[in-house]
Every structure is written in C-alpha cells, then in structure tokens.
Design an enzyme around this catalytic site. Structure first.
Site, PDB file in Angstrom:
ATOM      1  N   LYS A   1      26.823  10.980 -18.390  1.00 35.07           N
ATOM      2  CA  LYS A   1      27.072   9.879 -19.341  1.00 35.07           C
ATOM      3  C   LYS A   1      25.852   8.964 -19.408  1.00 35.07           C
ATOM      4  CE  LYS A   1      29.450   6.064 -17.984  1.00 35.07           C
ATOM      5  NZ  LYS A   1      28.801   4.797 -18.294  1.00 35.07           N
ATOM      6  N   ASN A   2      25.314   8.617 -18.242  1.00 36.72           N
ATOM      7  CA  ASN A   2      24.243   7.623 -18.196  1.00 36.72           C
ATOM      8  C   ASN A   2      22.871   8.201 -18.536  1.00 36.72           C
ATOM      9  OD1 ASN A   2      26.213   5.838 -17.654  1.00 36.72           O
ATOM     10  ND2 ASN A   2      25.713   5.553 -15.500  1.00 36.72           N
TER      11      ASN A   2
ATOM     12  N   ARG B   1      26.347  -9.138 -15.806  1.00 34.18           N
ATOM     13  CA  ARG B   1      25.459  -8.219 -16.537  1.00 34.18           C
ATOM     14  C   ARG B   1      24.442  -8.954 -17.423  1.00 34.18           C
ATOM     15  NH1 ARG B   1      28.283  -3.244 -16.411  1.00 34.18           N
ATOM     16  NH2 ARG B   1      26.259  -2.215 -16.529  1.00 34.18           N
TER      17      ARG B   1
ATOM     18  N   ARG C   1      36.364   7.045 -20.606  1.00 31.99           N
ATOM     19  CA  ARG C   1      35.027   6.573 -21.018  1.00 31.99           C
ATOM     20  C   ARG C   1      33.948   7.417 -20.352  1.00 31.99           C
ATOM     21  NH1 ARG C   1      33.665   0.348 -20.551  1.00 31.99           N
ATOM     22  NH2 ARG C   1      31.692   1.303 -21.145  1.00 31.99           N
TER      23      ARG C   1
HETATM   24  C1  EPZ Z   1      23.229   1.242 -15.229  1.00 34.73           C
HETATM   25  O1  EPZ Z   1      23.682  -0.013 -15.676  1.00 34.73           O
HETATM   26  C2  EPZ Z   1      24.425   2.176 -15.317  1.00 34.73           C
HETATM   27  N1  EPZ Z   1      24.878   2.263 -16.704  1.00 34.73           N
HETATM   28  C3  EPZ Z   1      25.548   1.622 -14.441  1.00 34.73           C
HETATM   29  O2  EPZ Z   1      26.644   2.521 -14.512  1.00 34.73           O
HETATM   30  C4  EPZ Z   1      25.054   1.566 -13.004  1.00 34.73           C
HETATM   31  O3  EPZ Z   1      26.063   1.032 -12.174  1.00 34.73           O
HETATM   32  C5  EPZ Z   1      23.795   0.673 -12.945  1.00 34.73           C
HETATM   33  O4  EPZ Z   1      22.795   1.181 -13.855  1.00 34.73           O
HETATM   34  C6  EPZ Z   1      23.191   0.625 -11.560  1.00 34.73           C
HETATM   35  O5  EPZ Z   1      22.832   1.929 -11.166  1.00 34.73           O
HETATM   36  C7  EPZ Z   1      24.187   3.043 -17.577  1.00 34.73           C
HETATM   37  O6  EPZ Z   1      23.174   3.648 -17.235  1.00 34.73           O
HETATM   38  C8  EPZ Z   1      24.734   3.138 -18.962  1.00 34.73           C
HETATM   39  P1  EPZ Z   1      21.102  -2.414 -13.935  1.00 34.73           P
HETATM   40  P2  EPZ Z   1      22.615  -1.201 -15.940  1.00 34.73           P
HETATM   41  O7  EPZ Z   1      20.385  -3.090 -15.055  1.00 34.73           O
HETATM   42  O8  EPZ Z   1      21.340  -0.619 -16.364  1.00 34.73           O
HETATM   43  C9  EPZ Z   1      21.055  -7.000 -12.832  1.00 34.73           C
HETATM   44  C10 EPZ Z   1      28.850   3.165 -14.993  1.00 34.73           C
HETATM   45  O9  EPZ Z   1      29.966   2.975 -14.496  1.00 34.73           O
HETATM   46  N2  EPZ Z   1      20.321  -7.266 -14.086  1.00 34.73           N
HETATM   47  O10 EPZ Z   1      20.406  -1.357 -13.154  1.00 34.73           O
HETATM   48  O11 EPZ Z   1      23.263  -2.195 -16.815  1.00 34.73           O
HETATM   49  C11 EPZ Z   1      22.472  -6.471 -13.040  1.00 34.73           C
HETATM   50  O12 EPZ Z   1      23.363  -7.517 -13.306  1.00 34.73           O
HETATM   51  C12 EPZ Z   1      27.864   2.029 -15.100  1.00 34.73           C
HETATM   52  O13 EPZ Z   1      28.456   4.272 -15.464  1.00 34.73           O
HETATM   53  C13 EPZ Z   1      19.865  -8.563 -14.331  1.00 34.73           C
HETATM   54  O14 EPZ Z   1      20.075  -9.473 -13.540  1.00 34.73           O
HETATM   55  O15 EPZ Z   1      22.467  -1.807 -14.499  1.00 34.73           O
HETATM   56  C14 EPZ Z   1      22.755  -5.772 -11.723  1.00 34.73           C
HETATM   57  O16 EPZ Z   1      23.142  -6.730 -10.770  1.00 34.73           O
HETATM   58  C15 EPZ Z   1      28.373   0.752 -14.437  1.00 34.73           C
HETATM   59  N3  EPZ Z   1      19.170  -8.814 -15.484  1.00 34.73           N
HETATM   60  C16 EPZ Z   1      21.384  -5.201 -11.334  1.00 34.73           C
HETATM   61  O17 EPZ Z   1      20.427  -5.925 -12.127  1.00 34.73           O
HETATM   62  C17 EPZ Z   1      18.887  -7.836 -16.401  1.00 34.73           C
HETATM   63  O18 EPZ Z   1      18.230  -8.132 -17.420  1.00 34.73           O
HETATM   64  C18 EPZ Z   1      21.221  -3.715 -11.652  1.00 34.73           C
HETATM   65  O19 EPZ Z   1      21.698  -3.539 -12.957  1.00 34.73           O
HETATM   66  C19 EPZ Z   1      19.360  -6.518 -16.135  1.00 34.73           C
HETATM   67  C20 EPZ Z   1      20.060  -6.262 -14.976  1.00 34.73           C
END
Ligand code: EPZ
Length: 433
Positions: free
Chosen positions: A30-31, A129, A412
C-alpha cells in the site's frame, strides 16, 4: 453512516490452539502504490503499475487523481495512470482530509504546474501528523506559501529551484514527496536526513525508469538532478507489502502449524524474522517466501533485550506495533513496548485489556506487556487499519466469538483479508453489521 463503515468481521477464536495451515499470499505494498500513483503527475505519458492491491486507499487515491484530471484505467491488479489532461491543481478537500497520503500530490503538482492548493491532510487517531517539513521544503525551493483558512496555496510560477534540504526529522512522505518534486526542479537537489524505507527505494527506481536522475536512495542522503517531464516506457511492478508480511508472520507464530507466506520479500522484514527466531520460532526463509512449521509456542523469557522500540527502517516498523503487542500478550515473558514514531498509537490496548491482556500503559508511547494471558472474544472497534488487523489476530487466538467493527479501516490496507485468512483455516466472516 456510510454502509461500508457498518461492515464488521465475525471471528470464532482458536482458544490458543496452533491449528492454522496453508499458504497466504502477500499483496503489493500500500505504502509503495500511493506515492507511485502520485508520480504519474510528473509525466504526460501513461504510467502502468502492476501487483497493485485492491484496497480502499488505492481507490481513494485514484479518485483524488481523477478529480485533478488524471485518467485511470484499472483491472484486478494493475493501474494505468495518464496525467496528460490535468485541469486543476486543487486537491479535493473531503478526500484529502480522509487520507494523509493526499500530501504526496503536493510536490508533483507544484513541480509540474507551478501551484498546489490543498487542505491540511488532517491528523488521525495515531497522531497530529503535521506537514511542517513540506511547507519549509517548498519555501526553500522558492515557492510562495499562503495559508487561507485551512487551505494552503503553494505557488512556484517560475518553477522550483534545486536546493539542499536537511529534514528536521526522518519523514517517509516528505522524503518521497521532495524526491518527486526535485525531478522537475531547476538544478540539483540534495535531500538529507531522509527515510530509507524500501518504499522510498521503490519510488526512486520507478522515477529512474521514467528517466529521472536520482542516486543515494536507501541512504540518508539523496541527490536528484532536475530535468524535464518523465516518460514511463514500461510497466512497474509494486514491491510486496512488508507490513502485511510481518503481521502474517506474527499470526503464524502464534496460531500456525504449517504456514507458507508467499510473494514476500524476506529482506524487507529481517527485524521481524530475526526477532521471531530469537523467541524460538523456526523459520524457513526462501527468495520470496517464508515458511513456519512449528508446534511450539514462542517464548520471550530468554531474550536479553526486552525493550521493543519502533524505529525507522530497518528497525521495528511502527505499523506492526499493534500486531506485535498482540503477539507479546500470548508469549511468556515481560516486554516493554516503546512507540517512538507517533505520539498517540497505543489507544487500541484498552480493548486488548478488556479481552484479558495484561498490559500496563505508562504513557501515550510506552507500555509493559506480560504474557501469556488467555484472551476472551468480545466486540471490538477498529480505530485504524493497523490496530484493526491486530484485533483480528487477537480474535483468532482468543477463546469464543469476537466482532471486529469498522471493517472499512481494515479494507483500507488489506485486500480480501477474510478470504486469505479463511484459506489457512481461520473462522472469519464479513457481516453487514
Ligand atoms: C508513512 O507515513 C506511512 N504511510 C505510515 O503508515 C507509517 O506509519 C509512517 O510512514 C512511518 O513509517 C504511508 O507511507 C502512506 P512520517 P508518513 O512522515 O510519511 C512526523 C499506515 O498505517 N512528521 O514518516 O505520514 C510525524 O508526525 C501508515 O500504513 C512531522 O512532524 O509518516 C511522525 O511523528 C500509518 N512533520 C514522524 O514525523 C512532517 O512534516 C514520522 O512520520 C512530517 C512528519
């Protein structure tokens, strides 16, 4: 409430008996599909993706792209996306709020059309997020940012400039979004403190197949030479879903007798196979399969490092934290779980405790799990797709009947989940609620 949110799964538990057997096939990731779909905006020629899972998030992303003018042809397991006639750079509000992955569209829209208009993608149960890394990165590439009500309007009429961006934290979607944006920027972009997930490497390989010049993906520093529109001349096969693979491994370790997990990439789940072997689960690992033949229960009491902490790749993925916690409730030992990626991803444990799990939550990111404890079936409501799958796993190992609500959340991310689990002997039915 839309009908799909009333759907639920009814499961008869195995009462701790290890009786599942047969083959379970892993779907496309998915990701990986979600950012790859957004990459179609970087070209005016069609992009065909194969091994695409038939899941709700892929349908939602397709609707978002069609709303922009992308034409999409789909069959059971492939998508052909053609962004020749894109007529707007405004991302539709409702879909964007429903799915964080809408954020992937911002970079390609801005790079190709000089504008992107989008709402804050919205938080969800696991955390706020934020998108600060995106806003800061676009500004650094020369874009103007207007924030009106809850809308962001980001413009770069003269195009984006290649720059060096050092992310304040490791973000999968920020790494992927800026890799895409940089392919059409003027000059060289260097991204530092990048995510190294297999999905990032998959996307970089896809962009290279479209003619992009990218190197360093899979490390924390990625270089991208800006150029012209991409042209995809051949279809691209989506990598297997490592989160599905890890979840099926955990279920097989708890309730499987002879299980073969097929069409997976064992290299992407080394943290999980190494961990399971350390709990006494014998694994037969092949090129694209992992087999478990075992009657013995896993045991964590002889593992020295008792502290499971989620971590960026290649550490324990945050997306298997809930399935791993279900596993820990069933094995002997005391284990702490530290969720380091998201600030609010332990909420589902209340329901596990009501089933009989012995879990002490110390704060929104840290807990202690003591096992083994017998779980009793009950009504459960999936708060998100990963906890939803964990509830299905808990219901399968529990005693008695469980009903897992909000099937839509599970759909999903997991295609035909009840069919695949029934094929290995689980007693699971979908009902209309
Ligand atoms: C991706 O989300 C995945 N989704 C998530 O999977 C996964 O849990 C996550 O990476 C971590 O591996 C997809 O790829 C579609 P991040 P993403 O940006 O990219 C913070 C699932 O169930 N952050 O790596 O949104 C954020 O809040 C989903 O398939 C900021 O602070 O996650 C988090 O604490 C859930 N500011 C950390 O970074 C930003 O601008 C890592 O989030 C961006 C992120």
């Amino acid at each position: 409430m839309p009908q799909d949110l009333k759907e639920q799964f009814v499961i008869q538990g195995l009462s701790g008996v290890k009786s599942l057997e047969g083959t379970i096939t892993v779907g496309g990731a998915k990701n990986a599909v979600l950012p790859a779909s957004a990459a179609s905006l970087l070209s005016d020629t069609p992009l065909t993706l194969t091994n695409v899972p038939y899941i709700e998030d892929v349908l939602r992303m397709s609707e978002l792209l069609e709303g922009l003018g992308v034409t999409i042809a789909k069959d059971a397991s492939s998508l052909t996306l053609h962004a020749k006639e894109v007529h707007t750079s405004h991302i539709e509000r409702e879909s964007a709020k429903r799915m964080r992955s809408s954020v992937f569209l911002t970079g390609p829209l801005l790079a190709r059309f000089g504008e992107a208009r989008f709402p804050h993608p919205g938080g969800c149960v696991i955390g706020e997020r934020p998108i600060d890394q995106f806003i800061k990165g676009f500004a650094k590439m020369g874009a103007s940012i207007a924030h009106e009500d809850e809308w962001y309007v980001v413009r770069a009429k003269g195009g984006l400039k290649g720059v060096t961006i050092f992310f304040d934290l490791v973000s999968v979607s920020a790494t992927e979004t800026f890799m895409m944006a940089a392919t059409l920027a003027q000059g060289t972009t260097v991204l530092e403190n990048c995510a190294t997930e297999p999905e990032v490497v998959f996307l970089a390989e896809l962009l290279r197949r479209g003619g992009a010049q990218i190197y360093g993906d899979g490390t924390s520093t990625i270089h991208i030479e800006g150029g012209t529109l991409l042209a995809f001349t051949e279809s691209v096969e989506v990598i297997p879903d490592r989160i599905e693979t890890s979840s099926f491994l955990l279920l097989a370790a708890l309730a499987g007798k002879h299980i073969s997990i097929e069409n997976c990439n064992p290299q992407h789940v080394r943290i999980m196979t190494q961990y399971l072997e350390s709990t006494g689960v014998p694994l037969e690992i092949g090129g694209n399969h992992i087999r478990i033949h075992s009657n013995t229960k896993p045991n964590t009491s002889f593992i020295s490092a008792r502290d499971i902490r989620t971590h960026e790749y290649p550490g324990f993925p945050t997306d298997i934290q809930a399935p791993l916690t279900v596993f820990l409730t069933q094995v002997s030992g005391e284990n702490t779980v530290f969720e380091t990626i998201f600030e609010n991803r332990l909420g589902y444990t209340d329901d596990l405790i009501k089933m009989g799990a012995d879990i002490t939550v110390w704060n929104p990111q840290k807990m202690m799990v003591r096992g083994p404890r017998k779980l009793k079936g009950r009504e459960l409501m999936s708060p998100d797709l990963r906890a939803g799958l964990a509830f299905i796993m808990a219901a399968i190992v529990a005693e008695g009947m469980s009903v897992v609500g909000n099937a839509y959340y599970i759909d999903r991310g997991y295609q035909h989940i009840e069919q695949r689990l029934r094929a290995i002997g689980a007693d699971i039915q979908r009902s209309k609620g």
